[in-house]
Write an enzyme that holds these catalytic residues in place. Structure first.
Site, PDB file in Angstrom:
ATOM      1  N   VAL A 126     -27.689 -12.565  30.168  1.00  0.00           N
ATOM      2  CA  VAL A 126     -27.564 -12.346  31.362  1.00  0.00           C
ATOM      3  C   VAL A 126     -27.364 -10.825  31.768  1.00  0.00           C
ATOM      4  O   VAL A 126     -27.662 -10.521  30.948  1.00  0.00           O
ATOM      5  CB  VAL A 126     -25.613 -12.673  31.110  1.00  0.00           C
ATOM      6  CG1 VAL A 126     -25.252 -11.843  30.085  1.00  0.00           C
ATOM      7  CG2 VAL A 126     -25.331 -12.217  32.188  1.00  0.00           C
ATOM      8  N   THR A 153     -33.576 -14.492  37.510  1.00  0.00           N
ATOM      9  CA  THR A 153     -33.181 -14.902  39.193  1.00  0.00           C
ATOM     10  C   THR A 153     -33.818 -14.758  39.384  1.00  0.00           C
ATOM     11  O   THR A 153     -34.612 -14.428  40.588  1.00  0.00           O
ATOM     12  CB  THR A 153     -31.944 -15.608  39.207  1.00  0.00           C
ATOM     13  OG1 THR A 153     -30.819 -15.875  38.386  1.00  0.00           O
ATOM     14  CG2 THR A 153     -31.584 -15.610  40.366  1.00  0.00           C
ATOM     15  N   GLY A 194     -23.206 -13.285  40.715  1.00  0.00           N
ATOM     16  CA  GLY A 194     -24.293 -12.880  39.679  1.00  0.00           C
ATOM     17  C   GLY A 194     -25.221 -13.599  38.458  1.00  0.00           C
ATOM     18  O   GLY A 194     -25.976 -12.864  38.722  1.00  0.00           O
ATOM     19  N   ILE A 195     -24.917 -14.196  38.600  1.00  0.00           N
ATOM     20  CA  ILE A 195     -25.128 -15.629  37.413  1.00  0.00           C
ATOM     21  C   ILE A 195     -24.921 -16.485  37.780  1.00  0.00           C
ATOM     22  O   ILE A 195     -24.263 -17.580  38.220  1.00  0.00           O
ATOM     23  CB  ILE A 195     -24.339 -15.125  36.144  1.00  0.00           C
ATOM     24  CG1 ILE A 195     -24.327 -13.693  35.499  1.00  0.00           C
ATOM     25  CG2 ILE A 195     -25.149 -16.309  34.760  1.00  0.00           C
ATOM     26  CD1 ILE A 195     -23.461 -13.266  34.239  1.00  0.00           C
ATOM     27  N   THR A 196     -26.189 -17.783  37.866  1.00  0.00           N
ATOM     28  CA  THR A 196     -27.122 -18.255  38.221  1.00  0.00           C
ATOM     29  C   THR A 196     -26.141 -19.523  37.577  1.00  0.00           C
ATOM     30  O   THR A 196     -25.738 -19.514  36.096  1.00  0.00           O
ATOM     31  CB  THR A 196     -28.155 -19.288  37.808  1.00  0.00           C
ATOM     32  OG1 THR A 196     -28.738 -18.161  38.676  1.00  0.00           O
ATOM     33  CG2 THR A 196     -28.615 -20.176  38.548  1.00  0.00           C
ATOM     34  N   HIS A 223     -26.272 -17.272  30.763  1.00  0.00           N
ATOM     35  CA  HIS A 223     -25.240 -16.169  29.751  1.00  0.00           C
ATOM     36  C   HIS A 223     -25.393 -17.783  28.465  1.00  0.00           C
ATOM     37  O   HIS A 223     -24.695 -18.934  28.549  1.00  0.00           O
ATOM     38  CB  HIS A 223     -24.153 -16.386  30.757  1.00  0.00           C
ATOM     39  CG  HIS A 223     -23.119 -15.572  30.144  1.00  0.00           C
ATOM     40  ND1 HIS A 223     -21.855 -16.166  29.265  1.00  0.00           N
ATOM     41  CD2 HIS A 223     -22.730 -14.650  30.109  1.00  0.00           C
ATOM     42  CE1 HIS A 223     -21.398 -15.966  28.878  1.00  0.00           C
ATOM     43  NE2 HIS A 223     -22.177 -13.971  30.002  1.00  0.00           N
ATOM     44  N   ASN A 256     -39.176  -7.590  30.973  1.00  0.00           N
ATOM     45  CA  ASN A 256     -38.984  -7.598  32.725  1.00  0.00           C
ATOM     46  C   ASN A 256     -37.932  -6.143  32.957  1.00  0.00           C
ATOM     47  O   ASN A 256     -38.051  -5.623  31.670  1.00  0.00           O
ATOM     48  CB  ASN A 256     -37.765  -8.527  33.155  1.00  0.00           C
ATOM     49  CG  ASN A 256     -37.132  -7.908  35.016  1.00  0.00           C
ATOM     50  OD1 ASN A 256     -38.340  -7.756  35.752  1.00  0.00           O
ATOM     51  ND2 ASN A 256     -36.156  -7.976  35.245  1.00  0.00           N
ATOM     52  N   LYS A 257     -38.109  -5.324  33.949  1.00  0.00           N
ATOM     53  CA  LYS A 257     -37.496  -3.838  34.216  1.00  0.00           C
ATOM     54  C   LYS A 257     -38.642  -2.715  33.674  1.00  0.00           C
ATOM     55  O   LYS A 257     -37.557  -2.145  33.616  1.00  0.00           O
ATOM     56  CB  LYS A 257     -36.302  -4.109  33.581  1.00  0.00           C
ATOM     57  CG  LYS A 257     -35.000  -4.822  34.875  1.00  0.00           C
ATOM     58  CD  LYS A 257     -33.533  -4.531  34.214  1.00  0.00           C
ATOM     59  CE  LYS A 257     -32.641  -6.444  34.618  1.00  0.00           C
ATOM     60  NZ  LYS A 257     -31.427  -5.772  34.528  1.00  0.00           N
TER      61      LYS A 257
END
Length: 590
Positions: A12, A17, A35-37, A78, A128-129
């Site tokens: 999560v 996404t 905010g979580i698919t 999640h 990522n990030k």
């Protein structure tokens, strides 16, 4: 070759996404609950779009592009969606595991990789990030290698350190891995692609690796869809469409589906036959669950694809179940047996004491049941659909026996009008965010238990051990006033006392410290007490050990239901009291 099915997994808030948003140019995440698919979505990326995004990077894919495109399934990351991931994993040809560069391999990441390993699904890592690493040069864009060269040396050093933390974590799981620009054999090493979804950095490289892996790793598996082979897929959700009516969003994973085909579908009462009335395909790059444009009607659909199916018998069809075409009665009977077994493995109906669980889809029900099992919370009934009057009556029956289990948990479901007048008699926890359902129930049960224990403890005599202090006999009797030290536990007024032999001495009228009345004395305190009953020097002597004297039923509650509210030393004193009292009454405290 058919298009590969690509599944995106991750912890999560890892940004999975956002990775897809960077590709699609849509903003799905902003529209998702919490905010979580919450459901599986799908997007088709045609070959022309892939060429436009990746450009010369595709040269590394080798052998010319043979796949017609990519079908991306956006699977929730999640932990609670592990069952959906399992289904997503089994339907997937390849996976992208999104990892937050600042956090590394987290719990759900490890769980995702474990499921992929079980299902033998090849995967790559999107680290990522990277723009969140301190020192990132703002305005950086373009090809990944060029962007990395533009960053300060300290930034690159930290990226390397964090990248090798992931390499080490994957090594412990049995996988060799490295950054994509250092990988020598894409089939033997897990590829790690540093990305910034926010700045679209590394996204073309990520796609190029997915395409390359699909063509190298999955040759032979991605055969051209056989028009002679029946279609099979997963119903993601049911949707009401203006001008069309009830529709089913389907991921077609095998074969071909045609308008007019006979299909098997599943309702709560079992599998049944129907016909394909119409098929609609989403336009390329439209996110299937939230299209910004109209769907395109088609006569046939080849796997793998996201398709909207229309049939005259969709009312009551269970989301998360299979849909499959057939041509003979024998095929349907085999399908029916398989489909109904899948449903019966999830639906729970027992007479046990436990919570009532309802969900809008089979995937949601699976996920909620797994969460409850992990927490050790028993389930009486679990089913798909809205909360009915019968569910509330069932919860009341449970509540009469166990007030902490007499509750209804609903994910992505609502309370039916017929049941609304009964709401309030049993607690109902409903949310469109699955982990909130469980958290709200657990918090309620915990708070109720604490409140009930406090109420019960306030009326019970707690175990307490006292020592009579020599030279503190202030009044001989009526009432006797003397000094004691609280050796263990707590002492309150209005409790009965007994001797070390189990003889009742009387009731504590007051507890004082230096002339001030106390509501409670605690372990280690030295206080004066007045007791109605004994005569000092006879029933009570200096240095005597004295105990509080709970009733047998109180002792039983303190040893069982309320045991956790006592300290270890209080439990030891309670055992002493029970041993002393059981000489005269063998059933004391039982």
């Amino acid at each position: 070759m058919r298009q590969p099915v690509v599944v995106v997994l991750g912890h999560v808030d890892s940004g999975k996404t956002s990775e897809l948003d960077a590709l699609r140019g849509t903003a799905v995440q902003a529209r998702e609950v919490g905010g979580i698919t919450q459901e599986i979505g799908a997007s088709f990326f045609p070959l022309e779009t892939l060429k436009e995004i990746c450009g010369p990077l595709l040269d590394r894919a080798g052998g010319g592009l043979q796949i017609p495109g990519l079908l991306m399934i956006d699977t929730p990351g999640h932990a609670v969606f592990s069952n959906l991931r399992l289904r997503g994993g089994s339907a997937a040809d390849i996976a992208i595991v999104v990892v937050d560069v600042l956090k590394g391999l987290e719990n759900q990441t490890l769980e995702s990789i474990d499921i992929l390993k079980q299902r033998k699904v090849p995967f790559l890592v999107a680290l990522n990030k990277i723009d969140m690493i301190k020192g990132w040069k703002k305005g950086s864009s373009g090809q990944l290698l060029q962007v990395l060269k533009e960053q300060p040396a300290e930034w690159n050093d930290e990226l390397e350190e964090r990248l090798y933390n992931v390499v080490g974590g994957l090594s412990r799981l049995g996988f060799q891995s490295d950054a994509y620009y250092r990988v020598k054999d894409f089939r033997l090493q897990v590829t790690i692609v540093p990305t910034s979804a926010r700045h679209h950095v590394g996204i073309p490289e990520l796609l190029a690796v997915v395409i390359g892996l699909s063509q190298q790793f999955l040759k032979g598996k991605l055969h051209t869809a056989d028009s002679a082979k029946g279609g099979r897929g997963i119903i993601l959700e049911m949707q009401e469409e203006m001008g069309i009516g009830e529709t089913a969003n389907v991921i077609l994973t095998e074969g071909t589906l045609n308008v007019g085909d006979s299909i098997g579908l599943v309702r709560k009462d079992g599998a049944f036959k129907s016909k394909v009335k119409a098929l609609f395909m989403p336009k390329p790059l439209d996110e299937m669950r939230d299209p910004r444009d109209r769907f395109t009607p088609v006569d046939s659909v080849y796997a793998a694809a996201g398709v909207k199916l229309v049939s005259p018998d969709l009312a009551g069809v269970v989301p998360g179940t299979s849909v499959a075409s057939f041509t003979t009665e024998k095929q349907f009977q085999e399908l029916r047996e398989e489909m109904e077994k899948e449903l019966s493995n999830i639906v729970v109906k027992t007479d046990n004491m436990g919570v009532i669980v309802k969900a809008g889809s089979i995937g949601g029900l699976e996920a909620l049941l797994r969460m409850l099992e992990e927490r050790g919370i028993p389930v009486r009934q679990a089913d798909i659909g809205d909360i009915s009057k019968n569910d509330i009556v069932d919860a009341q029956v449970v509540g009469d026996h166990d007030p902490y289990l007499g509750a209804i948990l609903g994910f992505d479901t609502k309370v039916l009008p017929e049941a609304k007048e009964y709401v309030g008699s049993s607690p109902i926890f409903v949310s469109a965010i699955i982990y909130e359902v469980l958290d709200n129930y657990v918090n309620w049960a915990s708070a109720k238990k604490d409140a009930d224990e406090k109420t019960a403890l306030s009326t019970l005599t707690r175990p307490c051990k006292l020592k009579v202090i020599p030279g503190t006999f202030f009044r001989r009797n009526d009432p006797a006033v003397f000094g004691v030290k609280i050796a263990t536990g707590r002492l309150r007024p209005k409790v009965r006392l007994m001797s070390a032999e189990g003889v009742e001495l009387g009731t504590v009228e007051q507890v004082q410290d230096q002339g001030k009345a106390l509501s409670e004395a605690r372990e280690g305190d030295e206080v004066a007490i007045s007791v109605d009953g004994p005569t000092l020097g006879r029933q009570v002597k200096e240095n005597d050990t004295i105990y509080t004297m709970p009733r047998s039923h109180d002792a039983k509650l303190l040893r069982t239901k309320l045991s956790a509210s006592l300290t270890e030393r209080e439990r030891e004193v309670l055992d002493e009291i029970v041993r002393i009292k059981s000489v005269a009454d063998p059933l004391f405290g039982f």
